[in-house]
Enzyme design. Sequence first.
Site, PDB file in Angstrom:
ATOM      1  N   ARG A   1      12.026   0.403  28.043  1.00 42.92           N
ATOM      2  CA  ARG A   1      12.874  -0.634  27.451  1.00 42.92           C
ATOM      3  C   ARG A   1      13.657  -1.388  28.532  1.00 42.92           C
ATOM      4  O   ARG A   1      13.993  -2.556  28.347  1.00 42.92           O
ATOM      5  CB  ARG A   1      13.812  -0.010  26.407  1.00 42.92           C
ATOM      6  CG  ARG A   1      14.741   1.023  26.959  1.00 42.92           C
ATOM      7  CD  ARG A   1      15.384   1.883  25.889  1.00 42.92           C
ATOM      8  NE  ARG A   1      14.472   2.863  25.307  1.00 42.92           N
ATOM      9  CZ  ARG A   1      14.781   3.671  24.299  1.00 42.92           C
ATOM     10  NH1 ARG A   1      15.970   3.612  23.737  1.00 42.92           N
ATOM     11  NH2 ARG A   1      13.901   4.543  23.848  1.00 42.92           N
TER      12      ARG A   1
ATOM     13  N   LYS B   1       4.495  -3.466  28.704  1.00 43.81           N
ATOM     14  CA  LYS B   1       5.066  -2.390  29.516  1.00 43.81           C
ATOM     15  C   LYS B   1       3.964  -1.839  30.407  1.00 43.81           C
ATOM     16  O   LYS B   1       2.962  -1.321  29.927  1.00 43.81           O
ATOM     17  CB  LYS B   1       5.616  -1.287  28.601  1.00 43.81           C
ATOM     18  CG  LYS B   1       6.011   0.003  29.334  1.00 43.81           C
ATOM     19  CD  LYS B   1       6.646   1.039  28.392  1.00 43.81           C
ATOM     20  CE  LYS B   1       6.863   2.387  29.100  1.00 43.81           C
ATOM     21  NZ  LYS B   1       7.466   3.415  28.235  1.00 43.81           N
TER      22      LYS B   1
ATOM     23  N   LYS C   1      10.390  14.763  32.485  1.00 45.34           N
ATOM     24  CA  LYS C   1       9.632  15.232  31.327  1.00 45.34           C
ATOM     25  C   LYS C   1       9.185  16.672  31.557  1.00 45.34           C
ATOM     26  O   LYS C   1       8.825  17.034  32.681  1.00 45.34           O
ATOM     27  CB  LYS C   1       8.365  14.378  31.146  1.00 45.34           C
ATOM     28  CG  LYS C   1       8.604  12.996  30.570  1.00 45.34           C
ATOM     29  CD  LYS C   1       7.287  12.276  30.311  1.00 45.34           C
ATOM     30  CE  LYS C   1       7.508  10.851  29.847  1.00 45.34           C
ATOM     31  NZ  LYS C   1       8.140  10.740  28.526  1.00 45.34           N
TER      32      LYS C   1
HETATM   33  N1  BES Z   1       6.528   6.559  27.731  1.00 45.87           N
HETATM   34  C1  BES Z   1       7.431   7.243  26.895  1.00 45.87           C
HETATM   35  C2  BES Z   1       7.047   7.188  25.422  1.00 45.87           C
HETATM   36  C3  BES Z   1       5.774   7.871  25.018  1.00 45.87           C
HETATM   37  C4  BES Z   1       5.811   9.136  24.468  1.00 45.87           C
HETATM   38  C5  BES Z   1       4.562   7.230  25.125  1.00 45.87           C
HETATM   39  C6  BES Z   1       4.633   9.744  24.053  1.00 45.87           C
HETATM   40  C7  BES Z   1       3.400   7.828  24.729  1.00 45.87           C
HETATM   41  C8  BES Z   1       3.438   9.091  24.189  1.00 45.87           C
HETATM   42  C9  BES Z   1       8.826   6.645  27.030  1.00 45.87           C
HETATM   43  O1  BES Z   1       9.159   6.087  28.245  1.00 45.87           O
HETATM   44  C10 BES Z   1       9.794   7.757  26.769  1.00 45.87           C
HETATM   45  O2  BES Z   1       9.799   8.678  27.532  1.00 45.87           O
HETATM   46  N2  BES Z   1      10.570   7.666  25.701  1.00 45.87           N
HETATM   47  C11 BES Z   1      11.487   8.668  25.331  1.00 45.87           C
HETATM   48  C12 BES Z   1      12.757   7.993  24.881  1.00 45.87           C
HETATM   49  C13 BES Z   1      13.909   8.943  24.718  1.00 45.87           C
HETATM   50  C14 BES Z   1      14.365   9.421  26.080  1.00 45.87           C
HETATM   51  C15 BES Z   1      15.030   8.209  24.026  1.00 45.87           C
HETATM   52  C16 BES Z   1      10.864   9.462  24.187  1.00 45.87           C
HETATM   53  O3  BES Z   1      10.202   8.876  23.340  1.00 45.87           O
HETATM   54  O4  BES Z   1      11.033  10.674  24.170  1.00 45.87           O
HETATM   55 ZN    ZN Z   2       7.527   5.361  29.376  1.00 44.96          ZN
HETATM   56 ZN    ZN Z   3       9.889   7.513  29.660  1.00 41.09          ZN
END
Ligand code: BES
Ligand code: ZN
Ligand code: ZN
Length: 463
Positions: A313, A227, A239
Amino acid sequence: MNIIVKKDIETFDYEIEFIVDKQIDANLQKEAEFLGFSFKECEVVTIQSAKKILVHIKDCKDLENFKIGASKAVKVVKNFAVKDLKITCADEFAPAVAEGLILGLYSFDKYKTEKKQTQLRDLIFTGDDNLAKALEAVAIVCQYVNFARDLVNSHPEEIYPASFVKVMKDEIAELPIECKVLDTSDIQEEKMGAILAVARASRHEPRVLHLSYKPKGATKKIVLVGKGLTYDSGGLSLKPSDFMVSMKSDKSGGVAVSSAIMAIAKLGLDVEVHAIVGLVENMIGGDAYKPDDVIVARNGKTIEVKNTDAEGRLVLADCLDYACELEPDYLFDMATLTGACVVAFGDYTTGIMGHNEKLKHGMYKAGKVSGELVGSLPFNRYLKELLKSPVADMSNIGSSRYGGAITAGMFLDNFVSDAMKEKWLHLDIAGPAFVDKEWGYNPQGGSGAGVRLLVEFAKTVTN
Ligand code: BES
Ligand code: ZN
Ligand code: ZN
């Protein structure tokens, strides 16, 4: 910094000496105890009169102790007016010590106008040619761990998809690695609809980078997928400010697989390796992909977007489908995929998921040998249900707030062909890839997580 192995060492400026289980010279012991040294695990003391730093190792079966001890000691000496450093330890511990020294010496000062200088030049071990070879191999792997750290720490206006590709092209120039790059029109031609959707709102166009190392006579093929979100703002499912900070690290999976293939090529391991990186920036804007959109992935499956922050994903979906066509013996994807994985394991551990228990165990063992922490999370049929969508083949997030690391892994499973199911593992490095405080021989920020793990796994395939 040079690692040097000599039969005899005549001159040196300072010494790091490893003491195992209190086996110490009586005079040194007196001096050390006077300074408050109490023989704790990885404890370090400087004896200026002997020009020595002592490191105590209680449990010498755990090589991580040597790495952590070496890192602690070298962080002290690097501030001294010292050029040549003698390292005293038994041969069997020297590779771990060298690893701790090189990884511990890392610092990221690219953007500091005043750089902290160290006078340290040579790290000298006593030993024969075999030791020299072993330490050279350690130095190669550590070089790419540090390269990965640098790239992860680099800011998102410097590292975006096209510049990421440029960095890699420069870096592979001297290596037996081929490079293919898909730009926007190639990605369209490949029908990678999920990548295109995530990329749409960014002024930086996406890329898919495909590196390959094909040594003659290799009988096994490993395909790595990474990724490479050069920035993850969350997209329209934006975010919160505090969670956006550090999302330059969302490219860590792509960085790790690219660094690993370079280390493997430089080591000359006898295994074919490919690294495929989905490079995208997830942004907001009038052209952004939206919650409610239905997108069509490369394999034809439809996905209802419920949250644009679950973008990794989507990018991996198209890359995995592309990767399966290479018909590997092993297929590993590596990604900073979910906060849920960090909730499950804490900051320092990579989550492994997949269908093949033996393969998961193999990766677990590679973790033990390399010193990377890995833990397994189980797929199950009930969590799979949570990905159902009323309008498309699946939704891009699970319908429950629990089990997010696993539902993300099970989402990816939809893009792994039947023939590849048992050959595939998903590795979630959201925890260890970037940590805000230094830990052991890892610095604050990018750690290079995944590089040593993948190189170690590749070694087990050649044997
Ligand atoms: N890049 C983030 C995941 C992440 C979180 C990496 C903290 C490193 C540190 C990913 O793209 C994301 O935002 N995932 C979400 C998924 C949710 C929306 C189902 C998450 O983990 O909150
Ligand atoms: Zn991400
Ligand atoms: Zn994300």
